[in-house]
Scaffold this motif. Structure first.
Motif, PDB file in Angstrom:
ATOM      1  N   THR A 175       2.318  -0.039 -31.308  1.00 44.50           N
ATOM      2  CA  THR A 175       3.074   0.792 -32.244  1.00 44.50           C
ATOM      3  C   THR A 175       3.526  -0.019 -33.448  1.00 44.50           C
ATOM      4  N   ILE A 176       3.976  -1.241 -33.223  1.00 42.86           N
ATOM      5  CA  ILE A 176       4.375  -2.106 -34.336  1.00 42.86           C
ATOM      6  C   ILE A 176       3.171  -2.369 -35.241  1.00 42.86           C
ATOM      7  N   ALA A 177       2.011  -2.561 -34.650  1.00 45.78           N
ATOM      8  CA  ALA A 177       0.799  -2.771 -35.446  1.00 45.78           C
ATOM      9  C   ALA A 177       0.465  -1.541 -36.279  1.00 45.78           C
ATOM     10  N   LYS A 178       0.632  -0.352 -35.712  1.00 47.01           N
ATOM     11  CA  LYS A 178       0.387   0.885 -36.461  1.00 47.01           C
ATOM     12  C   LYS A 178       1.322   0.982 -37.667  1.00 47.01           C
ATOM     13  N   VAL A 179       2.586   0.635 -37.455  1.00 44.62           N
ATOM     14  CA  VAL A 179       3.564   0.687 -38.546  1.00 44.62           C
ATOM     15  C   VAL A 179       3.210  -0.347 -39.617  1.00 44.62           C
ATOM     16  N   ALA A 180       2.869  -1.558 -39.194  1.00 43.59           N
ATOM     17  CA  ALA A 180       2.487  -2.599 -40.153  1.00 43.59           C
ATOM     18  C   ALA A 180       1.263  -2.170 -40.955  1.00 43.59           C
ATOM     19  N   ASN A 181       0.295  -1.575 -40.288  1.00 42.63           N
ATOM     20  CA  ASN A 181      -0.902  -1.088 -40.989  1.00 42.63           C
ATOM     21  C   ASN A 181      -0.540   0.007 -41.984  1.00 42.63           C
ATOM     22  N   ALA A 182       0.345   0.909 -41.583  1.00 49.56           N
ATOM     23  CA  ALA A 182       0.763   1.984 -42.481  1.00 49.56           C
ATOM     24  C   ALA A 182       1.484   1.429 -43.703  1.00 49.56           C
ATOM     25  N   LEU A 183       2.252   0.351 -43.505  1.00 51.88           N
ATOM     26  CA  LEU A 183       2.955  -0.288 -44.614  1.00 51.88           C
ATOM     27  C   LEU A 183       2.057  -1.254 -45.391  1.00 51.88           C
ATOM     28  N   GLU A 184       0.856  -1.466 -44.868  1.00 51.65           N
ATOM     29  CA  GLU A 184      -0.112  -2.392 -45.469  1.00 51.65           C
ATOM     30  C   GLU A 184       0.442  -3.807 -45.601  1.00 51.65           C
ATOM     31  N   ALA A 219       1.799   6.270 -39.697  1.00 50.71           N
ATOM     32  CA  ALA A 219       1.611   5.393 -38.536  1.00 50.71           C
ATOM     33  C   ALA A 219       1.157   6.158 -37.293  1.00 50.71           C
ATOM     34  N   GLY A 220       1.212   7.485 -37.350  1.00 50.85           N
ATOM     35  CA  GLY A 220       0.784   8.272 -36.202  1.00 50.85           C
ATOM     36  C   GLY A 220       1.792   8.323 -35.075  1.00 50.85           C
ATOM     37  N   VAL A 221       3.085   8.256 -35.441  1.00 53.77           N
ATOM     38  CA  VAL A 221       4.145   8.393 -34.443  1.00 53.77           C
ATOM     39  C   VAL A 221       5.067   9.522 -34.893  1.00 53.77           C
ATOM     40  N   SER A 222       5.896  10.001 -33.990  1.00 51.88           N
ATOM     41  CA  SER A 222       6.810  11.078 -34.354  1.00 51.88           C
ATOM     42  C   SER A 222       7.955  10.538 -35.209  1.00 51.88           C
ATOM     43  N   ARG A 223       8.584  11.444 -35.941  1.00 54.87           N
ATOM     44  CA  ARG A 223       9.710  11.050 -36.789  1.00 54.87           C
ATOM     45  C   ARG A 223      10.850  10.516 -35.929  1.00 54.87           C
ATOM     46  N   SER A 224      11.091  11.147 -34.782  1.00 58.37           N
ATOM     47  CA  SER A 224      12.170  10.679 -33.908  1.00 58.37           C
ATOM     48  C   SER A 224      11.876   9.282 -33.364  1.00 58.37           C
ATOM     49  N   THR A 225      10.612   9.018 -33.050  1.00 56.30           N
ATOM     50  CA  THR A 225      10.231   7.675 -32.599  1.00 56.30           C
ATOM     51  C   THR A 225      10.468   6.656 -33.702  1.00 56.30           C
ATOM     52  N   MET A 226      10.119   7.006 -34.934  1.00 52.68           N
ATOM     53  CA  MET A 226      10.330   6.084 -36.042  1.00 52.68           C
ATOM     54  C   MET A 226      11.812   5.783 -36.213  1.00 52.68           C
ATOM     55  N   GLY A 227      12.655   6.795 -36.061  1.00 45.96           N
ATOM     56  CA  GLY A 227      14.096   6.588 -36.156  1.00 45.96           C
ATOM     57  C   GLY A 227      14.607   5.658 -35.063  1.00 45.96           C
ATOM     58  N   ILE A 228      14.128   5.857 -33.870  1.00 37.07           N
ATOM     59  CA  ILE A 228      14.515   5.006 -32.738  1.00 37.07           C
ATOM     60  C   ILE A 228      14.105   3.562 -32.992  1.00 37.07           C
ATOM     61  N   ILE A 229      12.900   3.365 -33.523  1.00 40.88           N
ATOM     62  CA  ILE A 229      12.405   2.018 -33.819  1.00 40.88           C
ATOM     63  C   ILE A 229      13.261   1.371 -34.902  1.00 40.88           C
ATOM     64  N   GLU A 230      13.511   2.100 -35.982  1.00 45.41           N
ATOM     65  CA  GLU A 230      14.275   1.532 -37.092  1.00 45.41           C
ATOM     66  C   GLU A 230      15.713   1.193 -36.689  1.00 45.41           C
TER      67      GLU A 230
END
Length: 74
Positions: free
Chosen positions: A55-64, A34-45
């Motif tokens: 950022t949500i769109a990047k994650v959705a795209n990464a998850l297809e 998704a092009g974000v840091s691991r710590s950012t992903m943890g904070i989001i989750e």
């Protein structure tokens, strides 16, 4: 269905985590995709901070997946 505004971040984060684990993707792997840091992903989750829609769109795209699926709260 009524949802408290302070619960949205947690529910979106939970949906991301569920989809990620369902696909057997490590958190740092999804962060990279998704092009974000691991710590950012943890904070989001964990729902500790409101991610931007971009950022949500990047994650959705990464998850297809379609972005709206992250906002389905059962």
């Amino acid at each position: 269905m009524s949802i408290k505004l302070d619960e949205i971040d947690k529910k979106v984060g939970m949906n991301i985590r569920l989809e990620r684990t369902r696909r057997h993707i490590a958190q740092d792997g999804l962060a990279y995709m998704a092009g974000v840091s691991r710590s950012t992903m943890g904070i989001i989750e964990r729902g500790e901070q409101s991610p931007t829609l971009q950022t949500i769109a990047k994650v959705a795209n990464a998850l297809e997946i379609d972005i709206h699926k992250l906002f389905i709260f059962d």
